[in-house]
Design an enzyme around this catalytic site. Structure first.
Site, PDB file in Angstrom:
ATOM      1  N   GLU A   1       0.868  -1.175   0.000  1.00  0.00           N
ATOM      2  CA  GLU A   1       0.000   0.000   0.000  1.00  0.00           C
ATOM      3  C   GLU A   1       0.901   1.220   0.000  1.00  0.00           C
ATOM      4  OE1 GLU A   1      -3.381   0.492   2.755  1.00  0.00           O
ATOM      5  OE2 GLU A   1      -2.881  -1.546   3.377  1.00  0.00           O
TER       6      GLU A   1
ATOM      7  N   ARG B   1       5.592 -13.761   8.949  1.00  0.00           N
ATOM      8  CA  ARG B   1       6.233 -12.475   8.702  1.00  0.00           C
ATOM      9  C   ARG B   1       7.508 -12.324   9.516  1.00  0.00           C
ATOM     10  NH1 ARG B   1       2.325  -7.865  10.209  1.00  0.00           N
ATOM     11  NH2 ARG B   1       4.171  -6.578  10.405  1.00  0.00           N
TER      12      ARG B   1
ATOM     13  N   LYS C   1       3.777   2.193  11.646  1.00  0.00           N
ATOM     14  CA  LYS C   1       3.835   3.502  11.029  1.00  0.00           C
ATOM     15  C   LYS C   1       3.446   4.590  12.029  1.00  0.00           C
ATOM     16  CE  LYS C   1       0.837   4.599   8.045  1.00  0.00           C
ATOM     17  NZ  LYS C   1      -0.125   4.427   6.972  1.00  0.00           N
TER      18      LYS C   1
END
Ligand code: NAG
Ligand code: NAG
Ligand code: NAG
Ligand code: NAG
Ligand code: NAG
Length: 855
Positions: free
Chosen positions: A266, A491, A501
């Protein structure tokens, strides 16, 4: 006995001169004149085609010689055609010429230019990278037929026979095949015929045991990571089930059975180290199988997108060494997605819903996870939903007033099947589509369909998306479109730092760090700025392997991987962090010794540097002590220590202190050149000499040493990560000194990096427009969206100047530094310029615990 050949013979001399006038070198002309048949044919073609005195280049002239031989049977007109093609540089090689003659023999008086070009490979350029890819693809698809090195020649012949490689340079094909065999089967060993018998038919040798694999080199682990474990078990292209067998056929036709993957970030933030795993897995897996990987910006959330994120993502992919096959955007497909949403409604598999978010939540079982309820809109007529969906599109509703929901299965155990939202009203302008759309598709609606449109063979993502797989497959089947197979791996989480973020933004906004690329962060731009080589990141990720469980890794382990990577790749310079002046009293003022020393003790290819040795030197203040002890081997009053690469050890005779602070400010030593009784020193230390004439030493304005940003090992888990910040995580050392070899090293690193990336971008530019199998035969480029290839600056920055400060740490030049000589011509002499500002970042310390020890 034939008469002896004499080039001066008046009968042959004019012939040789004629051949020379065509462009042949004298030896070649003599050789051609020697063979009567060739000579006659060549003379004939030169005269009839008016080639006398043309002085073609050697390659073209040689092709004319070939043509004289193989094309003897051609008519004058065909010969003229072939000669013209040679002169124009359209036929460049003997294999093309042979194909041309064959074509012309069959098409006398009926030459079709386009057909000729196709048959003879005119204008076909297959870059070495493309050759490599095609070879890997072939080997991957035909693995079962290839036994090992004994299949090498046969494989090479079959490869050259494929239409894609027919006109590729044979040497490139051979090289790539050799490299691939080497990776697959190890070095070629002289085979003992007896052994062949024994192993023939026997099962293939088992892959290296895990113990071996973990101790072997990065190359081996990189190979095994794609062939074993999670990635080794993935289906073959086409092996993913489809609701309609025709879809599989069409898919394989479109991809040619290749592995097609995508990296779909994204564009709403900077990538961090966790993303490097997704990049490695998607790009790496495709490359390993000779496939393709898209970079697809998943830009369905217009509110969070900014151009800087688009740019930075591409820059980071390239920096890590990968080149997207095509760059696409989910927004490319907005119309197609909209049309499919309409189709979904028509199939009675979606409806427009006006429930509030709270209502939807409650109907989905609420807090207590009770039974699900269908809302009143679920059963509304198809026609009504169609009209309302149009209404949504045309601005009838404000955000939150209407959504399009998929009509899934409320009784399913998986919440992702409880009529999830496909479209919402946002009324926000989009980065690329402007104000065209007021409604935007959700991730769940977009992702699987874009994978489908792009014929993705392996949709690789992390395990958070396991539950989404069911709705992914449901939607593809509901619309009866090609259904890629989603497979989930664990992950990569890095502990000891924060990667969310929101948290990084807070650190930036409140000034705890200096921007998103502050080298204490683990965003990729920060790691790059710090000087971490991209290869070190790939080798770290590859070394961790890929499985279904997440990797929770301490930052210390990452640093260890970086250290290992730098150990034998970074040149070593002498650097003094805290300079202490040393005067060698027995060395005269005017004595200067220039010392050439290797930049790496074990890697001679890294070259050498030349440094002066003079009466005045600087050593590191930490290498001197007033009190001596038994286990201390460096400098103290009366003690001797070795200086790296210096003519002799030095002995400290006395020292001087600052009258006010009492600090030692200067040492007086003797160079022990003529003292045969002095023992071999037990320790060697680094030094730099004072010699302004040769620019020594290089004064470093700032050396930035980074420590852990947080006090605890897992700040992400603490309630208040701001309180966990270590206020002294950035240490700035002013006035460190560096040997003068720095300049040529810096210049070379920069020039090399620029050259390398220019070459890369050139390949990328060609690859972006290279015709693929589906392209029309006239070579029209496919409809890729590859943007103009970015500048070298995207790939090369100050950080590519890396070195080990001997005994100090690994360093790179910071982006804030100004080194005038780097912006001048490649050939300009390296060295200091007025206005230079030298700023270094410590990439990592030399040893894991040295940061703690030093404090
Ligand atoms: C596998 O081998 C066959 C026969 O040589 C060839 O036609 C085919 O193209 C190969 N497959 C790929 C994907 O290269
Ligand atoms: C092929 O490999 C050899 C040795 O590995 C190398 O010297 C040569 O330049 C390579 N040729 C091409 C065309 O890449
Ligand atoms: C994907 O495959 C379909 C056939 O299933 C084809 O029509 C389409 O052009 C392909 N799209 C891409 C982007 O390769
Ligand atoms: C030679 O070295 C020894 C041991 O370091 C020292 O004791 C001696 O004084 C030195 N002699 C001279 C002439 O420097
Ligand atoms: C904070 O950083 C400094 C400098 O690296 C270090 O010496 C100190 O131990 C750190 N403090 C904590 C609590 O980790």
């Amino acid at each position: 006995m034939p008469p002896k050949f004499d080039p001066k013979d008046p009968a042959v001399a004019p012939l040789i001169a004629l051949f020379e006038s065509l462009g042949l070198s004298t030896p070649k002309a003599v050789e051609a004149a020697k063979a009567p048949k060739t000579a006659a044919a060549l003379k004939e073609i030169i005269i009839s085609q008016h080639l006398e005195g043309k002085r073609l280049d050697e390659k073209r002239a040689a092709l004319i010689v070939s043509l004289a031989g193989v094309g003897a049977k051609l008519g004058q007109e065909e010969k003229a055609y072939a000669v013209r093609k040679v002169e124009e540089g359209k036929l460049e090689r003997a294999d093309q010429l042979a194909a041309a003659v064959k074509y012309l023999e069959l098409h006398r008086n009926a030459i079709d230019d386009a057909e000729f070009d196709r048959e003879c490979g005119v204008g076909v350029v297959v870059t070495p990278e493309e050759v490599k890819r095609l070879v890997l693809l072939y080997l991957s698809a035909n693995a079962s037929e290839i036994e090992g090195w004994q299949s090498f020649s046969a494989t090479l012949m079959k490869l050259k026979a494929t239409p894609e490689l027919r006109w590729a340079p044979t040497l490139d094909v051979k090289n790539s095949t050799e490299a691939a065999f080497l990776e697959k089967f190890g070095p070629k060993v002289a085979v003992n015929p007896k052994d062949v018998k024994k192993t023939a038919g026997a099962p293939k040798v088992a892959p290296a045991s895990t113990a071996e694999a973990s101790s072997s080199t990065a190359v081996t682990t990189e190979r095994s990571v794609f062939e074993e474990g999670f990635l080794g078990k993935l289906h073959k292209p086409g092996g993913n089930p489809q609701i309609n067998p025709k879809l599989k056929e069409q898919h394989l036709k479109a991809t040619g059975g290749e592995v097609w993957t995508r990296f779909p970030p994204e564009p709403n933030g900077f990538l961090h180290i966790g993303h490097s795993k997704a990049i490695f897995v998607n790009f790496g897996y495709a490359a390993h199988h000779g496939g393709r990987c898209y970079l697809r910006y998943d830009d369905t959330n217009p509110e969070a997108e900014e151009q800087q994120y688009f740019d930075s993502i591409l820059a980071m992919v390239r920096w890590l060494g990968y080149e997207p096959w095509k760059i696409t955007y989910s927004s490319d497909y907005f119309q197609k997605l909209y049309d499919l949403a309409v189709e979904l409604i028509k199939r009675d598999k979606a409806y427009v819903c006006h429930c509030s978010a709270e209502q939807i939540f409650a109907d989905r079982g609420g807090e207590e996870r009770g039974p699900r309820r269908a809302c009143e809109h679920r059963s509304r007529p198809i026609e009504e939903s169609l009209a309302e969906f149009e209404g949504m599109r045309d601005g009838k509703y404000k955000p939150g007033e209407a959504t399009l929901r998929m009509k899934q299965d409320l009784e399913d155990g998986n919440p992702m099947m409880w009529d999830i939202v496909a479209y919402r009203v946002l009324n926000a302008p989009h980065h690329r589509t402007g104000t065209t759309w007021r409604i935007y598709p959700t991730y769940d609606f977009t992702h699987c369909l874009c994978d489908s449109f792009e014929n993705i063979s392996h949709s690789l993502c992390t395990t958070e998306f396991i539950l989404s797989r069911e709705s992914y497959e449901w939607l593809c089947d509901a619309l009866e479109v090609y259904k890629p197979r989603q497979s989930e791996y664990g992950r990569l989480n890095l502990q000891g730092t924060v990667m969310s973020k929101r948290k990084i933004l807070k650190l930036v906004k409140e000034g705890h760090v200096n921007g998103w690329d502050d080298p204490r962060l683990y965003t990729l731009i920060a790691l790059r700025r710090r000087g971490v080589p991209p290869g070190a990141i790939i080798s770290f990720v590859s070394g961790l392997g890929v499985s279904t469980s997440p990797s929770n890794i301490q930052t210390a382990r990452f640093e260890q991987a970086v250290r290992q990577y730098l150990e034998n790749t970074a040149p070593r310079l002498m650097m003094v962090l805290k300079p202490l002046k040393v005067t060698l009293e027995n060395v005269p003022e005017d004595r200067i010794i220039m010392i050439e020393k290797p930049l790496h003790p074990k890697v001679p290819e890294l070259g050498t540097s030349v440094v002066p040795f003079t009466r005045t030197l600087y050593i590191d203040a930490d290498d001197f002590r007033l009190e001596d002890s038994k286990d201390y081997f460096r400098l103290a009053p009366g003690k001797t220590v070795g200086l790296f690469q210096a003519p002799a050890p030095i002995t400290c005779t006395k020292y001087r202190t600052d009258p006010t602070t009492g600090e030692v400010v200067e040492l007086f030593c003797n160079l022990e050149e003529s003292n045969s009784t002095s023992k071999k020193p037990k320790a060697f230390i680094q030094w730099v000499a004072d010699h302004p004439a040769s620019g020594s030493p290089v004064r470093i304005d700032e050396t930035r040493v980074f420590h852990q940003l947080f006090k605890s090992d897992d700040p992400a888990a603490t309630d208040d990560f701001i309180a966990d910040l270590n206020a002294s995580s950035l240490e700035v050392v002013k006035g460190a000194l560096l040997e003068v070899g720095f300049w040529s090293l810096a210049k070379k690193a920069m020039v090399d990096a620029r050259k390398e990336s220019e070459a890369r971008l050139k390949t990328a530019a060609t690859a972006g427009s290279e015709p693929t199998k589906e392209a029309s035969p006239n070579g029209a480029p496919h409809d890729g969206h590859n943007e103009p290839v970015a500048s070298v600056a995207q790939l090369v920055g100050n950080e590519c100047i890396r070195f080990q400060g001997l005994r100090v740490g690994y360093f790179a030049v910071d982006k804030d530094a100004k080194l005038g000589c780097l912006t001048e011509e490649d050939t300009a002499a390296p060295g200091a310029r007025p206005g230079d500002v030298v700023i270094l970042n410590r990439i990592v310390s030399l040893k894991e615990d040295s940061a703690k020890k030093a404090s």
